[in-house]
Design an enzyme around this catalytic site. Structure first.
Site, PDB file in Angstrom:
ATOM      1  N   GLU A 167      21.328  28.858  13.983  1.00 51.15           N
ATOM      2  CA  GLU A 167      22.817  28.107  12.940  1.00 51.15           C
ATOM      3  C   GLU A 167      23.972  27.207  14.153  1.00 51.15           C
ATOM      4  O   GLU A 167      23.763  27.195  14.486  1.00 51.15           O
ATOM      5  CB  GLU A 167      23.190  29.492  13.783  1.00 51.15           C
ATOM      6  CG  GLU A 167      22.850  31.009  12.829  1.00 51.15           C
ATOM      7  CD  GLU A 167      22.745  30.920  11.462  1.00 51.15           C
ATOM      8  OE1 GLU A 167      23.384  30.340  10.699  1.00 51.15           O
ATOM      9  OE2 GLU A 167      22.398  32.322  10.896  1.00 51.15           O
TER      10      GLU A 167
ATOM     11  N   CYS B   9      32.519  26.481  12.073  1.00 55.36           N
ATOM     12  CA  CYS B   9      31.778  25.947  11.375  1.00 55.36           C
ATOM     13  C   CYS B   9      32.236  25.954  10.335  1.00 55.36           C
ATOM     14  O   CYS B   9      31.918  25.311   9.483  1.00 55.36           O
ATOM     15  CB  CYS B   9      30.710  26.591  12.011  1.00 55.36           C
ATOM     16  SG  CYS B   9      30.356  28.523  11.750  1.00 55.36           S
TER      17      CYS B   9
HETATM   18  P1  NDP Z   1      26.630  22.863  21.519  1.00 54.62           P
HETATM   19  O1  NDP Z   1      25.810  22.760  20.930  1.00 54.62           O
HETATM   20  O2  NDP Z   1      27.550  22.290  22.727  1.00 54.62           O
HETATM   21  O3  NDP Z   1      26.795  24.249  22.550  1.00 54.62           O
HETATM   22  C1  NDP Z   1      26.163  25.852  22.169  1.00 54.62           C
HETATM   23  C2  NDP Z   1      25.076  26.613  22.745  1.00 54.62           C
HETATM   24  O4  NDP Z   1      24.228  25.873  23.139  1.00 54.62           O
HETATM   25  C3  NDP Z   1      26.091  26.536  24.208  1.00 54.62           C
HETATM   26  O5  NDP Z   1      26.279  27.820  24.810  1.00 54.62           O
HETATM   27  C4  NDP Z   1      25.392  25.406  25.056  1.00 54.62           C
HETATM   28  O6  NDP Z   1      25.582  25.471  27.070  1.00 54.62           O
HETATM   29  C5  NDP Z   1      23.952  25.830  25.279  1.00 54.62           C
HETATM   30  N1  NDP Z   1      23.458  24.493  25.287  1.00 54.62           N
HETATM   31  C6  NDP Z   1      23.696  23.630  25.940  1.00 54.62           C
HETATM   32  N2  NDP Z   1      22.306  22.703  25.692  1.00 54.62           N
HETATM   33  C7  NDP Z   1      21.608  23.497  25.739  1.00 54.62           C
HETATM   34  C8  NDP Z   1      19.909  22.620  26.190  1.00 54.62           C
HETATM   35  N3  NDP Z   1      19.701  21.979  26.149  1.00 54.62           N
HETATM   36  N4  NDP Z   1      18.986  23.987  25.282  1.00 54.62           N
HETATM   37  C9  NDP Z   1      19.893  25.292  25.173  1.00 54.62           C
HETATM   38  N5  NDP Z   1      21.025  25.820  25.444  1.00 54.62           N
HETATM   39  C10 NDP Z   1      22.215  24.881  25.522  1.00 54.62           C
HETATM   40  O7  NDP Z   1      27.636  23.976  20.635  1.00 54.62           O
HETATM   41  P2  NDP Z   1      29.479  24.210  21.227  1.00 54.62           P
HETATM   42  O8  NDP Z   1      29.038  25.183  21.818  1.00 54.62           O
HETATM   43  O9  NDP Z   1      30.562  23.096  21.279  1.00 54.62           O
HETATM   44  O10 NDP Z   1      29.858  25.246  19.477  1.00 54.62           O
HETATM   45  C11 NDP Z   1      30.317  24.375  18.398  1.00 54.62           C
HETATM   46  C12 NDP Z   1      29.517  23.795  17.717  1.00 54.62           C
HETATM   47  O11 NDP Z   1      28.819  25.385  16.875  1.00 54.62           O
HETATM   48  C13 NDP Z   1      29.988  23.471  16.399  1.00 54.62           C
HETATM   49  O12 NDP Z   1      29.339  22.064  15.801  1.00 54.62           O
HETATM   50  C14 NDP Z   1      29.849  24.296  15.046  1.00 54.62           C
HETATM   51  O13 NDP Z   1      30.040  24.348  14.136  1.00 54.62           O
HETATM   52  C15 NDP Z   1      29.182  25.326  15.326  1.00 54.62           C
HETATM   53  N6  NDP Z   1      29.005  26.844  15.055  1.00 54.62           N
HETATM   54  C16 NDP Z   1      28.137  27.345  13.681  1.00 54.62           C
HETATM   55  C17 NDP Z   1      28.373  28.102  13.487  1.00 54.62           C
HETATM   56  C18 NDP Z   1      27.152  28.362  12.865  1.00 54.62           C
HETATM   57  O14 NDP Z   1      26.861  29.805  12.380  1.00 54.62           O
HETATM   58  N7  NDP Z   1      26.340  28.292  12.029  1.00 54.62           N
HETATM   59  C19 NDP Z   1      29.077  29.467  14.244  1.00 54.62           C
HETATM   60  C20 NDP Z   1      29.899  28.758  14.641  1.00 54.62           C
HETATM   61  C21 NDP Z   1      29.732  27.459  15.358  1.00 54.62           C
HETATM   62  P3  NDP Z   1      26.650  24.954  26.948  1.00 54.62           P
HETATM   63  O15 NDP Z   1      28.371  25.654  26.672  1.00 54.62           O
HETATM   64  O16 NDP Z   1      26.696  25.532  28.260  1.00 54.62           O
HETATM   65  O17 NDP Z   1      27.082  23.971  27.297  1.00 54.62           O
END
Ligand code: NDP
Length: 501
Positions: free
Chosen positions: A247, A281
């Site tokens: 997602e 999002c």
């Molecule tokens: P990120 O992609 O930066 O991070 C998402 C999660 O992935 C965090 O827990 C992060 O950990 C983790 N992560 C980071 N690097 C890795 C890796 N290499 N492997 C596995 N996990 C990893 O997104 P954001 O947290 O900044 O969230 C915002 C984004 O989420 C926006 O693009 C938004 O549109 C999207 N979103 C989508 C939704 C949907 O339902 N389609 C709903 C809500 C948000 P850490 O934070 O510790 O780096």
């Protein structure tokens, strides 16, 4: 899109590396959490195997009783939970309350509907297999890994967690480094009503912890976050053939047709673009307005958006930008739009005062500007004039993203909705689909694939298990070497009668 919540980590008394989550309004420490190592993540998944067996054995009724008890406990502790969400994200109390109301409603729906959607049911065997009884059930996968973002730190991961649990799986959850406390709260409260086994465990840490979860042997990985990280997650899961639900982000359009209720559309555009500081999002980022109503719409949006103020105090309309680095993205998008000939009718570059960003409404922004093509994730709106709703649909469909959309039209709402390439559409409203638990939530293209919520969201965390039971011998049985050519001839004759005309 990720930066660490704090640049410093420290070793605790137990020798584990720890990091702090911070209140973006004040910079104060909300809590300290371990940086979970690869070995610890693997151990959590190993422990989850035992929990999954216990949880699956409880059956639908047993699980529903526990999930209902969890729901009631969350309602009881709603104020405490809301304050924690506000502290870790900075969002307004009302935005956090709305988020929790949805969490609780979805949890109820998932637990209540799991037996009917997933339980064993009869399937018609068809004319050729009339001597068979066919049944189908959807079984839990085992252990589901969930990786979540910070913007809706409870609602978004619970779209996977609640549905995966209701389907009979154990869950290991990696929350965002900005909102680890919310994950810990979820696991601790479920632990109070399911003390026997840790059916929901939390592994806190940074991106490396999330990457470790992808490699830890889970039976499915449900990721919600940005599109670039989603690609990394998919690549990491590919090596072990771990299925993924992805997602990702969006750049959701709102279409205002010639026959729209312009006042209602303006109200919805402002709320859909600015609530939660625009960090949604499926929030409204692009608005396409038919020429006939454009000027009236822009005037109403400017009037409404111009009154809203961000802040950390109670009563502020919305909070700060949770992730400090995102402020640079918002600034770049606003400046790029203005340099390319767009105009600001509310705010401008001066509206960006970290950690707060005041509302910015941009008009006449070229379609190849960053503010139109890329996720801004701030309290900004791009409003562009189009000849009519048909041109609006073409522009709405022009990006690789395809998460949600909204249409305002008195007479053509459903027709226009049907022509939009995206996972979800609200007609004469914004984001309504997210609040209907029976509707699946998810996107297409760069917004990802797979679904949370609804029947699809329950099935997402299962595998289909089909059984065909022979009840008696058929007069004509083509599935044996004793069949003889007469049998095959008769079967073919039947096929010609049934399907050839
Ligand atoms: P990120 O992609 O930066 O991070 C998402 C999660 O992935 C965090 O827990 C992060 O950990 C983790 N992560 C980071 N690097 C890795 C890796 N290499 N492997 C596995 N996990 C990893 O997104 P954001 O947290 O900044 O969230 C915002 C984004 O989420 C926006 O693009 C938004 O549109 C999207 N979103 C989508 C939704 C949907 O339902 N389609 C709903 C809500 C948000 P850490 O934070 O510790 O780096």
């Amino acid at each position: 899109m990720t930066q660490t919540a704090t640049t410093t980590t420290a070793r605790g008394d137990d020798g584990r590396e720890r990091f702090a989550s911070l209140d973006p309004r004040t910079g104060e420490v909300v809590g300290h959490h371990p940086v979970t190592t690869e070995a610890e993540v693997r151990e959590a998944v190993r422990v989850a195997r035992g929990a999954a067996a216990f949880w699956a054995d409880l059956g639908f009724d047993g699980r529903r009783a526990r999930l209902d008890a969890w729901r009631k406990l969350l309602v009881k502790r709603l104020d405490e939970f809301q304050q924690l969400i506000c502290a870790e994200t900075g969002k307004s109390a009302d935005d956090a309350r709305v988020e929790l109301a949805l969490v609780i409603d979805h949890l109820h729906w998932a637990a209540r509907h799991a037996p009917k959607v997933l339980g064993r049911r009869k399937v018609s065997p068809g004319m050729l297999m009339y001597n068979f009884a066919a049944t189908l059930e959807y079984r839990p996968l085992g252990v589901v890994g969930v990786i979540g973002p910070w913007n809706y730190p409870a609602f978004t991961p619970m779209g996977s967690i609640a549905y995966a649990l209701a389907a009979g799986n154990a869950v290991v959850f990696k929350p965002s480094e900005f909102t680890p406390g919310v994950g810990v709260f979820l696991a601790a409260t479920l632990g109070e009503v399911v003390p026997e086994f840790p059916v929901l465990q939390v592994v806190t840490g940074f991106g490396d912890t999330g990457a470790a979860l992808c490699r830890a042997g889970v039976d499915k990985l449900a990721f919600t976050g940005s599109t670039p990280t989603g690609k990394k997650v998919m690549a990491a899961c590919a090596s072990s053939l771990t299925p993924v639900l992805v997602e990702c982000g969006g750049k959701d359009p709102l279409i205002v047709a010639e026959d729209a209720d312009v006042r209602a559309a303006a109200e919805a555009a402002v709320w859909g673009g600015i609530f939660n500081s625009g960090q949604t999002c499926a929030g409204v980022e692009r608005v396409y307005v038919a020429d006939a109503v454009h000027d009236e719409f822009v005037a109403l949006v400017a009037e409404k958006a111009g009154k809203l103020r961000p802040g950390g105090e109670p009563g502020a309309d919305f909070g700060p930008i949770t992730m400090p680095k995102q402020v640079e993205v918002i600034q770049k998008h606003v400046e790029d739009a203005l340099e390319r000939g767009g105009r600001a009718v509310v705010g401008g570059p001066e509206s960006i005062r970290p950690p707060y960003v005041e509302p910015v409404v941009l008009v006449d922004v070229p379609e190849d500007s960053l503010a139109v093509t890329d996720e801004t994730f701030g309290p900004t709106l791009v409003v562009n004039r189009v000849a009519d709703a048909d041109e609006a649909v073409r522009r709405a469909n022009a990006l690789p993203y395809g998460l949600g959309a909204a249409v305002f039209s008195r007479g053509r709402g459903e027709e226009l909705a049907a022509r939009l390439r995206c996972g979800m559409v609200s007609v004469n409203s914004v984001l309504a689909y997210a609040s209907v638990p029976g509707l699946p939530f998810g996107g297409v293209g760069d917004s990802g694939f797979g679904r949370i919520h609804g029947e699809d969201g329950l099935r997402e965390f299962t595998y289909a298990h089909a059984v065909a039971r022979k009840r008696f011998s058929a007069l004509l049985d083509p599935m044996t070497y004793d069949r003889g050519s007469r049998t095959v001839k008769h079967v073919l004759r039947l096929v010609r009668v049934l399907h050839g005309r």
